[in-house]
Enzyme design. Structure first.
Site, PDB file in Angstrom:
ATOM      1  N   ASN A   1       0.803  -1.225   0.000  1.00  0.00           N
ATOM      2  CA  ASN A   1       0.000   0.000   0.000  1.00  0.00           C
ATOM      3  C   ASN A   1       0.839   1.281   0.000  1.00  0.00           C
ATOM      4  O   ASN A   1       0.468   2.270  -0.615  1.00  0.00           O
ATOM      5  CB  ASN A   1      -0.998  -0.005   1.160  1.00  0.00           C
ATOM      6  CG  ASN A   1      -0.350  -0.177   2.512  1.00  0.00           C
ATOM      7  OD1 ASN A   1       0.733  -0.755   2.633  1.00  0.00           O
ATOM      8  ND2 ASN A   1      -1.012   0.306   3.543  1.00  0.00           N
TER       9      ASN A   1
ATOM     10  N   GLU B   1       4.421  -4.199  12.612  1.00  0.00           N
ATOM     11  CA  GLU B   1       3.365  -3.195  12.515  1.00  0.00           C
ATOM     12  C   GLU B   1       2.237  -3.869  11.746  1.00  0.00           C
ATOM     13  O   GLU B   1       2.329  -4.081  10.541  1.00  0.00           O
ATOM     14  CB  GLU B   1       3.887  -1.938  11.805  1.00  0.00           C
ATOM     15  CG  GLU B   1       2.928  -0.762  11.888  1.00  0.00           C
ATOM     16  CD  GLU B   1       2.104  -0.612  10.634  1.00  0.00           C
ATOM     17  OE1 GLU B   1       0.876  -0.870  10.712  1.00  0.00           O
ATOM     18  OE2 GLU B   1       2.646  -0.242   9.589  1.00  0.00           O
TER      19      GLU B   1
ATOM     20  N   CYS C   1      -3.286   1.304   6.887  1.00  0.00           N
ATOM     21  CA  CYS C   1      -3.505   0.609   8.157  1.00  0.00           C
ATOM     22  C   CYS C   1      -4.066   1.529   9.224  1.00  0.00           C
ATOM     23  O   CYS C   1      -4.758   1.080  10.141  1.00  0.00           O
ATOM     24  CB  CYS C   1      -2.195  -0.023   8.638  1.00  0.00           C
ATOM     25  SG  CYS C   1      -0.849   1.169   8.837  1.00  0.00           S
TER      26      CYS C   1
ATOM     27  N   GLU D   1       8.565   2.251  14.798  1.00  0.00           N
ATOM     28  CA  GLU D   1       9.337   2.752  13.666  1.00  0.00           C
ATOM     29  C   GLU D   1       9.218   4.266  13.654  1.00  0.00           C
ATOM     30  O   GLU D   1       8.148   4.804  13.909  1.00  0.00           O
ATOM     31  CB  GLU D   1       8.812   2.172  12.355  1.00  0.00           C
ATOM     32  CG  GLU D   1       8.974   0.663  12.248  1.00  0.00           C
ATOM     33  CD  GLU D   1       8.582   0.115  10.898  1.00  0.00           C
ATOM     34  OE1 GLU D   1       9.320  -0.716  10.370  1.00  0.00           O
ATOM     35  OE2 GLU D   1       7.517   0.516  10.379  1.00  0.00           O
TER      36      GLU D   1
END
Length: 516
Positions: free
Chosen positions: A175, A276, A310, A492
């Protein structure tokens, strides 16, 4: 659209590239290992499809587990030298890479459009966002530091030092293929690690272009390697990377189901992982909120990349007294979106990236409608024609808004990941806090209210790793990114914590005699 075509030799067939590049040497369709373009031992290729037309336009080597050892061994050899480079040198390399990425943005944006389907304006936005991580970590490289302390034991001093961990592996989704590669690789390279990237089968060409630019920036051969593989071979190749004894860290972005597999493989081999994972993010709008702000933020948050993020709003909860007004405003705003191919200048929302997503989205809408939801915008099915445009070969769905949503609908419990928005009503803060937290996921949550006391309560009570307060997407290089519960672990980006994911700390204690 009038696009000039060039040809790209896939090794087995000629592929027509449906756009013109300013730098024709930037686009590659081989793997990248130790600074060399590499074909898989399988001898096979898989196709890359434009979501906006359904046309295969590229092809990359279909790597198999037997290709993994060579890539990791070369990365490990490079690590022996690169890990000893001065932090200032690493910072300068990252800075040069940042400049090259921005210089190549026009070409990178076209590649992104034809791999992901997102509109060209969003592709440019992803490049700017992604490059911000390279810029940020160029500064962080210079700021890696340990500590000193006087021990409780007599005549002892303790020093901690931080050193790069070793070869890292990045498993990257489709994505945001440029931004997520840069977020992971920039941190690793800043820390002094080398990396092997396995991009998604849908978006391998973006990662290969970034690897090329990294070499041009001066990173040594083997510092940034890319293995491409098909969807069919992805599980076996990913497992080989996760279990290779020379790999010391794995960073993964993707579904919770796959993330648990990655975490298990890493745990069994005692190596560090950052995951993640999926989100089921609630957006809560109270009656005292500034509705103009709330609608603006939801609009950008939900429809970016056709809802395929997300951290997008998955469940939108609106206090009952403003429920109808909120629906009217978001429907009116969403009606302005123009569906089409990402390279069409009029397009403001593109197709979904993966065709199989359409079946899942149709199923979610059908389930909600069967349980009482009403469609107030869109149709909730695949679109083959829109405003005279032939969209039959692309992967299109009009933005769809459903109201009168209830908690027993499948959409309430599964990540939508597409251009479908469900709106729920609520009555009290206590009620909506409970409902928002009633999910195994905990990636992000969003709250809109002018009540400062409520802001603090919601910030502390919502179970999410990231919380937007009167703001939608708040992801930024300077802020830690990551979730809790089934949305993963580790962070991150952000100060210190993200680069620490690639470092090992050593404690050194010494005896100091107390006489001369």
């Amino acid at each position: 659209m009038s696009l000039q075509s060039d040809s790209m030799d896939s090794g087995t067939r000629q592929i027509r590239v449906p756009f013109e590049l300013f730098d024709k040497t930037l686009l590659h369709n081989e793997c990248y290992i130790d600074g060399e373009w590499y074909f898989s031992l399988s001898g096979n290729y898989f196709g890359v499809t434009d979501p906006g037309s359904g046309t295969e336009w590229g092809a990359c080597p279909d790597c198999i587990p037997e290709d993994v050892d060579n890539a990791v061994q070369k990365a490990h050899t490079a690590f022996q030298l690169y890990s000893r480079t001065n932090p200032r040198t690493r910072a300068q390399l990252l800075s040069r890479w940042y400049q090259l990425i921005l210089s190549a943005k026009d070409d990178l944006a076209k590649i992104l459009v034809y791999e992901t389907g997102k509109p060209l304006a969003e592709a440019y936005g992803e490049i700017e966002y992604g490059a911000s991580f390279t810029w940020w970590f160029s500064g962080e490289a210079d700021r890696i530091r340990g500590s000193t302390l006087v021990s409780a034991a007599k005549n002892r001093r303790t020093v901690t030092i931080k050193q790069p961990m070793g070869v890292a592996v990045a498993l990257v989704p489709w994505n945001f293929p440029l931004a997520l590669v840069l977020r992971k690789v920039s941190a690793a390279l800043a820390a002094g690690c080398t990396m092997v990237v396995k991009p998604s089968p849908e978006t391998p060409l973006t990662a290969l272009s970034l690897a090329d630019l990294a070499t041009r920036a001066g990173f040594p051969k083997g510092a940034f390697n890319v293995l491409t593989t098909s969807l069919e071979n992805t599980p076996a190749v990913a497992e080989s990377l996760c279990t290779h004894p020379l790999v010391k860290k794995v960073t993964f972005t993707g579904s919770t189901r796959v993330g648990k597999i990655v975490a298990r493989l890493c745990a069994e081999n005692l190596k560090k992982s950052t995951c993640e994972l999926g989100g089921n993010c609630p957006l809560i709008c109270f009656a005292d909120a500034d509705l103009d702000v709330a609608i603006d933020q939801l609009f950008a948050l939900k429809w970016r990349h056709a809802g395929q993020a997300c951290i997008t709003a998955n469940r939108v909860y609106v206090e009952r007294t403003i429920y109808e007004d909120f629906i009217e405003r978001i429907v009116q705003r969403t009606e302005s979106l123009v569906l089409g191919h990402g390279l069409d200048s009029a397009t403001t929302i593109g197709p979904v990236t993966v065709e199989r997503s359409l079946d899942r989205l149709e199923s979610l809408v059908s389930d909600a409608v069967s349980k009482g939801a009403k469609i107030v915008l869109g149709v909730g099915t695949r679109v083959r024609e829109n405003d005279g445009k032939d969209l039959s070969k692309g992967f299109f769905m009009k933005p769809t808004i459903l109201v009168d949503m209830t908690d027993d609908m499948t959409m309430t419990h599964e990540e939508v990941f597409g251009p479908v928005l469900g709106i729920y009503s609520f009555d009290t803060e206590e009620e909506i806090t409970r409902r928002a937290n009633a999910t195994p996921y905990g990636l992000a949550s969003y709250v809109f209210t002018d009540n400062t006391h409520r802001i603090w309560r919601m910030m502390e009570n919502l179970e999410a790793g990231m919380i937007g307060l009167n703001v939608g997407n708040s992801s930024a290089a300077e802020a830690p990114f990551g979730g809790m519960k089934d949305s993963g672990w580790g962070k991150e980006s952000g100060k210190d914590i993200a680069i620490d994911e690639y470092l090992v700390s050593k404690t050194c204690t010494m005896l100091i005699k107390d006489h001369y």
